[in-house]
Scaffold this motif. Structure first.
Motif, PDB file in Angstrom:
ATOM      1  N   TYR A   1       0.745  -1.222  -0.222  1.00 43.57           N
ATOM      2  CA  TYR A   1      -0.049  -0.058   0.024  1.00 43.57           C
ATOM      3  C   TYR A   1       0.924   1.131  -0.084  1.00 43.57           C
ATOM      4  O   TYR A   1       2.082   1.064   0.248  1.00 43.57           O
ATOM      5  CB  TYR A   1      -0.988  -0.149   1.209  1.00 43.57           C
ATOM      6  N   GLU A   2       0.390   2.294  -0.514  1.00 47.85           N
ATOM      7  CA  GLU A   2       1.011   3.479  -0.333  1.00 47.85           C
ATOM      8  C   GLU A   2       0.260   4.798   0.168  1.00 47.85           C
ATOM      9  O   GLU A   2      -0.947   4.819   0.107  1.00 47.85           O
ATOM     10  CB  GLU A   2       1.708   3.848  -1.848  1.00 47.85           C
ATOM     11  N   LYS A   3       1.112   5.580   0.523  1.00 46.92           N
ATOM     12  CA  LYS A   3       0.214   6.777   1.213  1.00 46.92           C
ATOM     13  C   LYS A   3       0.394   7.959   0.099  1.00 46.92           C
ATOM     14  O   LYS A   3       1.492   8.498   0.104  1.00 46.92           O
ATOM     15  CB  LYS A   3       0.952   7.191   2.565  1.00 46.92           C
ATOM     16  N   LYS A   4      -0.777   8.247  -0.619  1.00 44.14           N
ATOM     17  CA  LYS A   4      -0.813   9.408  -1.422  1.00 44.14           C
ATOM     18  C   LYS A   4      -0.715  10.627  -1.010  1.00 44.14           C
ATOM     19  O   LYS A   4      -0.128  11.345  -1.457  1.00 44.14           O
ATOM     20  CB  LYS A   4      -1.824   9.100  -2.566  1.00 44.14           C
ATOM     21  N   SER A   5      -1.432  10.788   0.217  1.00 45.74           N
ATOM     22  CA  SER A   5      -1.483  12.073   0.756  1.00 45.74           C
ATOM     23  C   SER A   5      -1.854  12.038   2.116  1.00 45.74           C
ATOM     24  O   SER A   5      -1.885  10.815   2.711  1.00 45.74           O
ATOM     25  CB  SER A   5      -2.172  13.175   0.202  1.00 45.74           C
ATOM     26  N   GLU A   6      -2.102  13.034   3.090  1.00 48.05           N
ATOM     27  CA  GLU A   6      -2.361  12.792   4.559  1.00 48.05           C
ATOM     28  C   GLU A   6      -3.494  11.980   4.617  1.00 48.05           C
ATOM     29  O   GLU A   6      -4.180  11.689   5.566  1.00 48.05           O
ATOM     30  CB  GLU A   6      -2.600  14.124   5.028  1.00 48.05           C
ATOM     31  N   THR A   7      -4.623  12.234   3.553  1.00 47.05           N
ATOM     32  CA  THR A   7      -6.010  11.726   3.490  1.00 47.05           C
ATOM     33  C   THR A   7      -6.307  10.619   2.419  1.00 47.05           C
ATOM     34  O   THR A   7      -7.299  10.150   2.240  1.00 47.05           O
ATOM     35  CB  THR A   7      -7.029  12.897   3.366  1.00 47.05           C
ATOM     36  N   GLU A   8      -5.111  10.021   2.043  1.00 41.10           N
ATOM     37  CA  GLU A   8      -5.584   9.103   0.868  1.00 41.10           C
ATOM     38  C   GLU A   8      -4.337   7.926   0.584  1.00 41.10           C
ATOM     39  O   GLU A   8      -3.131   8.168   0.898  1.00 41.10           O
ATOM     40  CB  GLU A   8      -5.564   9.854  -0.521  1.00 41.10           C
TER      41      GLU A   8
ATOM     42  N   ILE B   1      -3.687   4.024  -1.201  1.00 44.92           N
ATOM     43  CA  ILE B   1      -4.131   3.112  -2.083  1.00 44.92           C
ATOM     44  C   ILE B   1      -3.509   1.626  -1.732  1.00 44.92           C
ATOM     45  O   ILE B   1      -2.187   1.379  -1.311  1.00 44.92           O
ATOM     46  CB  ILE B   1      -3.308   3.517  -3.399  1.00 44.92           C
ATOM     47  N   PHE B   2      -4.188   0.697  -1.794  1.00 44.75           N
ATOM     48  CA  PHE B   2      -3.785  -0.775  -1.535  1.00 44.75           C
ATOM     49  C   PHE B   2      -3.997  -1.489  -2.791  1.00 44.75           C
ATOM     50  O   PHE B   2      -4.959  -1.447  -3.624  1.00 44.75           O
ATOM     51  CB  PHE B   2      -5.008  -1.330  -0.772  1.00 44.75           C
ATOM     52  N   TYR B   3      -2.769  -1.997  -2.858  1.00 47.25           N
ATOM     53  CA  TYR B   3      -2.692  -3.032  -4.097  1.00 47.25           C
ATOM     54  C   TYR B   3      -2.677  -4.495  -3.691  1.00 47.25           C
ATOM     55  O   TYR B   3      -1.813  -4.854  -2.927  1.00 47.25           O
ATOM     56  CB  TYR B   3      -1.200  -2.775  -4.828  1.00 47.25           C
ATOM     57  N   LEU B   4      -3.675  -5.201  -4.296  1.00 48.09           N
ATOM     58  CA  LEU B   4      -4.092  -6.486  -3.679  1.00 48.09           C
ATOM     59  C   LEU B   4      -3.376  -7.595  -4.487  1.00 48.09           C
ATOM     60  O   LEU B   4      -2.967  -7.373  -5.636  1.00 48.09           O
ATOM     61  CB  LEU B   4      -5.703  -6.873  -3.938  1.00 48.09           C
TER      62      LEU B   4
ATOM     63  N   THR C   1      -7.082  -3.106  -6.977  1.00 46.28           N
ATOM     64  CA  THR C   1      -6.682  -1.910  -6.423  1.00 46.28           C
ATOM     65  C   THR C   1      -7.686  -1.312  -5.870  1.00 46.28           C
ATOM     66  O   THR C   1      -8.865  -0.935  -6.435  1.00 46.28           O
ATOM     67  CB  THR C   1      -6.096  -1.020  -7.447  1.00 46.28           C
ATOM     68  N   VAL C   2      -7.648  -0.715  -4.454  1.00 44.58           N
ATOM     69  CA  VAL C   2      -8.777  -0.077  -4.123  1.00 44.58           C
ATOM     70  C   VAL C   2      -8.062   1.230  -3.355  1.00 44.58           C
ATOM     71  O   VAL C   2      -6.958   1.462  -2.917  1.00 44.58           O
ATOM     72  CB  VAL C   2      -9.375  -0.761  -2.684  1.00 44.58           C
ATOM     73  N   ARG C   3      -8.959   2.170  -3.067  1.00 42.37           N
ATOM     74  CA  ARG C   3      -8.546   3.659  -2.531  1.00 42.37           C
ATOM     75  C   ARG C   3      -9.273   3.944  -1.427  1.00 42.37           C
ATOM     76  O   ARG C   3     -10.584   3.927  -1.483  1.00 42.37           O
ATOM     77  CB  ARG C   3      -8.746   4.778  -3.558  1.00 42.37           C
ATOM     78  N   PHE C   4      -8.690   4.440  -0.354  1.00 38.47           N
ATOM     79  CA  PHE C   4      -9.305   4.897   0.992  1.00 38.47           C
ATOM     80  C   PHE C   4      -9.071   6.357   1.060  1.00 38.47           C
ATOM     81  O   PHE C   4      -8.111   6.703   0.870  1.00 38.47           O
ATOM     82  CB  PHE C   4      -8.865   4.262   1.820  1.00 38.47           C
TER      83      PHE C   4
END
Length: 535
Positions: free
Chosen positions: A109-116, A118-121, A170-173
């Motif tokens: 997973y990677e932290k795109k920003s303070e509020t985003e 992305i998880f790669y399954l 791929t999912v985004r939180f």
């Protein structure tokens, strides 16, 4: 040539006419043989082979208290349920023995920003029924957890979180505001989207699949072994089953019970400290006698924590100096309340109390306290020790023992206690907003402590992306919290697991949670009568 054929046909006809009965039976028998060879045996063979494989595997039987019949990560409210679910279901991430976050169903997973985030399954995972695991399952699980109609225990993990499927793997939180520890929220079991809750079955992606769910047991299996959890209505009945050899193992024993069980022989005892659990003495800060922090400080100074740990906690228990997890990256703070009756007396005097003939009193009356705790040998022993310690200080104390269900469902939610002794789960990340923030007084903030200064630190630290800044903020928070003395953090208890000596190969080296006791199952060897089930 034709004469010979006609001869044999006539001969056959005469034979059939004279032996019609036997010929019919022979023909039917031939049809049955053909049916068996061509249809019955091929169709039954896999089932017979499957039964042989299942019954031929070693079976490990563990006793559990309660009836955790339908494991579901969305609703597992007890430790037993969570332990069983951890064998069946997996999360996007998992927690290592050192408390670090590791990939599981997610490759990364990677932290795109303070509020985003992305998880790669992973693309090579299948559910136990053969269906492929995809992003749809993750979205489905999170949406159900967020749905207020279902009252999921995971609702806080994903409150105000937006989840989006980018593609099949791929999912985004998306978060409403910065929350640095968010990735820890994803270490929860994912359930399949293709099985609706209305027809729910516990089908997961974990090491074990469910074979049977009954009124008295649940059976899991994998190619190595069968794992049977047998239900008992009380801990006493489960202990009796262990003594009689009906089960191989029983966990959650207190140090006080070991010697009693040893008398029956045939048992090995495994123990390990639980770094994310504490034994805590909670003060109800809304109670008349405990509103003043000087009184809470006096009670803290009057408890000899080392003696409590040595007499009650057991050999592997570790003393706690604060509210954080054992080995937290924030660092270990110096013990704030070393045993000192003189300091305790001065604190009571600062609170406006004076020593009478029998107890301490102020204008509102004598200082009299009741300790409430669950019906547990370890907690009961601590309650009696505290009664003795505070009695030395000159405080009248009584002890009230209540059922665990009553404690959980009524006593704690209603704050119907003055002093409470209980086990407390400690978050892996030092963020403890839910335990100490003023807004959580009707939830996990058991002491109902309210402090604008503490609230501000909790709010700022969970948003900061700098670990060094967070470290300094949590150090300050720890100092201020200990000064408020809403609780006494006694020690990190040990998990004690009694296992039949017919089972070998158990290793608790990589152990942080109670479910980790099954980590080494691939190396287990289980003796069954004269048969020995090898690795």
């Amino acid at each position: 040539m034709f004469k010979k054929i006609r001869f044999y046909l006539v001969l056959g006809s005469v034979f059939l006419n004279r032996n019609r009965k036997y010929a019919t039976f022979s023909f039917i028998a031939l049809l049955l043989v053909i049916f068996a060879v061509k249809i019955l045996i091929p169709s039954l063979a896999p089932s017979v082979l499957s039964v042989y494989r299942e019954t031929g595997k070693a079976t490990f039987i563990e006793g559990v208290v309660g009836n955790p019949a339908h494991p579901n990560p969305l609703f597992d409210s007890t430790e037993t349920q969570r332990d069983i679910s951890s064998l069946i279901f997996r999360g996007l991430t998992r927690i290592g023995a050192d408390g670090n976050l590791l990939p599981d169903l997610a490759e990364s997973y990677e932290k795109k920003s303070e509020t985003e985030f992305i998880f790669y399954l992973r693309e090579d995972v299948y559910w136990h029924d053969g269906e492929k695991f995809t992003a749809d399952d993750v979205v489905y699980t999170v949406k159900l957890a967020q749905n207020p109609d279902y009252d999921s225990i995971l609702v806080e993990n994903f409150r105000d979180v937006e989840i989006e499927k980018i593609d099949q793997y791929t999912v985004r939180f998306g978060l409403n505001e910065a929350f640095t520890p968010f990735p820890y929220s994803t270490a929860v079991g994912i359930i399949p989207e293709h099985i609706p809750l209305s027809g729910y079955k516990p089908i997961g992606t974990g090491d074990f699949r469910v074979v049977k769910i009954g009124d008295r047991e649940i059976i899991l299996t994998n190619p190595k072994m069968n794992l049977k959890f047998r239900f008992y209505p009380s801990f006493e009945e489960a202990r009796t089953a262990l003594k009689l050899g009906e089960i191989h193992a029983l966990g959650g024993l207190s140090p006080q019970e070991i010697e009693m069980i040893k008398k029956f022989g045939g048992k090995n005892f495994y123990s390990h400290v639980l770094p994310f659990r504490q034994v805590v003495v909670f003060f109800n800060t809304k109670h008349r006698a405990l509103r003043d922090k000087n009184v809470r400080q006096a009670l803290s100074f009057a408890v000899d924590k080392k003696t409590v740990r040595e007499l009650v906690g057991g050999a592997t228990a570790k003393l706690a100096s604060n509210h954080l997890a054992l080995g937290s990256w924030v660092g270990v703070s110096k013990e704030r309340y070393t045993y000192n009756l003189n300091k305790a007396r001065r604190a009571l005097e600062a609170a406006g109390y004076s020593k009478g003939e029998e107890t301490w009193e102020n204008k509102e009356g004598p200082l009299v306290l009741t300790i409430v705790t669950a019906d547990d040998p370890e907690l009961n022993s601590i309650a009696n020790l505290l009664k003795e310690f505070w009695g030395r200080l000159g405080i009248k104390v009584s002890v009230k023992i209540t059922e665990i269900d009553t404690l959980r469902d009524n006593t704690i939610p209603d704050r119907n206690f003055e002093v409470l002794i209980n086990f407390q789960k400690v978050p892996l990340d030092p963020d403890q907003y839910v335990l100490w923030h003023t807004t959580q007084q009707q939830k996990a903030n058991i002491t109902a402590i309210a402090s604008p200064q503490l609230d501000k630190l909790l709010e700022e630290a969970r948003k900061s992306s700098s670990q060094e800044k967070r470290k300094e903020e949590y150090k300050l928070f720890t100092t201020l919290l200990l000064d408020e003395a809403p609780a006494i953090f006694l020690y990190y208890p040990q998990y004690i697991w009694s296992v039949s000596d017919k089972v070998s190969g158990i290793d608790l080296t990589n152990f942080a949670f109670t479910s980790d006791r099954f980590n080494s199952y691939r190396n287990w060897e289980i003796e069954h009568g004269y048969r020995f089930f090898a690795k």
